[in-house]
Design an enzyme around this catalytic site. Structure first.
Site, short mmCIF file in Angstrom:
data_model
loop_
_atom_site.label_atom_id
_atom_site.label_comp_id
_atom_site.label_asym_id
_atom_site.label_seq_id
_atom_site.Cartn_x
_atom_site.Cartn_y
_atom_site.Cartn_z
N ASN A 92 27.43 39.17 40.93
CA ASN A 92 28.44 39.24 42.00
C ASN A 92 27.89 39.85 42.58
O ASN A 92 28.73 39.35 44.10
CB ASN A 92 30.04 40.30 41.33
CG ASN A 92 31.08 39.35 40.48
OD1 ASN A 92 31.03 38.20 41.27
ND2 ASN A 92 32.15 40.63 39.76
N ASP B 130 23.79 38.21 33.74
CA ASP B 130 24.38 38.87 34.54
C ASP B 130 23.88 40.43 34.74
O ASP B 130 22.76 40.71 33.88
CB ASP B 130 26.19 39.87 33.63
CG ASP B 130 26.18 40.71 34.33
OD1 ASP B 130 26.97 40.01 36.00
OD2 ASP B 130 26.85 41.63 33.91
N ALA B 131 24.01 40.95 36.26
CA ALA B 131 23.22 41.86 36.32
C ALA B 131 23.75 43.43 36.03
O ALA B 131 22.84 44.06 35.45
CB ALA B 131 22.84 42.37 37.74
N TYR B 132 24.62 44.05 36.44
CA TYR B 132 25.54 45.27 36.50
C TYR B 132 26.14 45.86 35.05
O TYR B 132 27.28 44.59 34.79
CB TYR B 132 26.42 45.49 37.48
CG TYR B 132 25.67 45.27 38.82
CD1 TYR B 132 24.80 47.01 39.23
CD2 TYR B 132 26.44 44.55 39.54
CE1 TYR B 132 24.05 45.71 40.12
CE2 TYR B 132 25.28 44.32 41.26
CZ TYR B 132 24.44 45.24 41.42
OH TYR B 132 23.42 44.76 42.64
N ARG C 35 33.18 52.29 38.16
CA ARG C 35 33.11 50.62 38.21
C ARG C 35 34.54 50.20 37.82
O ARG C 35 34.71 49.22 38.10
CB ARG C 35 32.34 50.60 37.00
CG ARG C 35 31.99 49.87 35.98
CD ARG C 35 31.13 48.78 36.59
NE ARG C 35 30.97 47.52 36.03
CZ ARG C 35 30.44 46.85 36.11
NH1 ARG C 35 29.91 46.55 37.79
NH2 ARG C 35 30.17 45.50 35.53
#
Length: 229
Positions: free
Chosen positions: A129, A21-23, A52
């Site tokens: 996402n 995942d990135a964030y 967030r």
């Protein structure tokens, strides 16, 4: 020496790809506000948390009602809500904060971990996402593109995680079965969704949060990505 024999962790045994995942996992989602904390003022941390929270909430809502827009639009909408909820923060900071979000800081261990995985013959990928444009800028700003084999967005599925179609993007792009993937995320809801899909998951619990989704447990709980080894 073969790639398999160089693997040092049971988490990596039998895997051909490690997907992140990135964030919150590779990128610090709060670094945008932290970079401008003095200008934002005493509500900086609360603003960042609400930004967030709403960003993720909007993605879930749209997926449930069968609609999709690029994640960057949700990021903008979430910041607008957070700013409207904090009268102490100058709304003129909107563009400054959005620019900072495009260039989020990567966690310190990220480049080294990605490189070590690739040295062991594993495919490294990102599944987020985030839409392609925002992911591309973030990856380049953090200097980690050379350490990733591919950057994948749920844009390809037109639905956000935790929908199964979002995780299916990995197999379609990499040609691997779910059993061959170790999926890493700092978001417990993401770990639950990926586990339900069939990935083995490592929960990167950077904030020492309590567990949830007990019936969709990760195979490992780590404080950072160094724990993969």
């Amino acid at each position: 020496m073969s790639a398999t024999s160089k693997l040092e962790s049971p988490l990596l045994e039998g895997r051909t790809a490690v997907v992140f995942d990135a964030y919150g996992t590779l990128f610090d989602v709060h670094s945008a506000v932290q970079r401008h904390a003095d200008a934002v003022g005493p509500d900086a941390a609360r603003l960042s948390e609400l930004w967030r929270t709403k960003q993720v909430e909007y993605s879930w809502n749209l997926s449930l009602i069968g609609r999709y827009v690029p994640f960057w639009q949700l990021t903008e909408r979430a910041l607008d809500f957070a700013l409207a909820s904090h009268a102490s923060v100058d709304p003129a900071l909107r563009d400054t904060l959005l620019d900072a979000y495009r260039d989020l800081d990567a966690y310190a261990e990220v480049p080294g971990v990605l490189e070590r995985l690739r040295e062991r013959g594993l495919t490294t990928a990102l599944l987020s996402n985030g839409d392609a444009a925002m992911l591309g800028r973030s990856v380049d700003a953090a200097g980690i593109r050379p350490h990733l084999d591919t950057v994948l967005s749920v844009d390809a599925a037109q639905v956000f995680k935790t929908h199964p179609r979002a995780y299916a993007v990995v197999g379609e792009a990499l040609g691997v079965s779910p059993e061959a993937v170790l999926f890493c995320s700092s978001n417990r809801w993401d770990v639950a969704g990926a586990t339900a899909f069939g990935f083995a998951c490592a929960w990167i619990n950077r904030g020492a949060k309590p567990d949830e989704y007990a019936d969709l447990a990760p195979v490992a709980v780590l404080t950072d990505l160094e724990g993969l080894f």
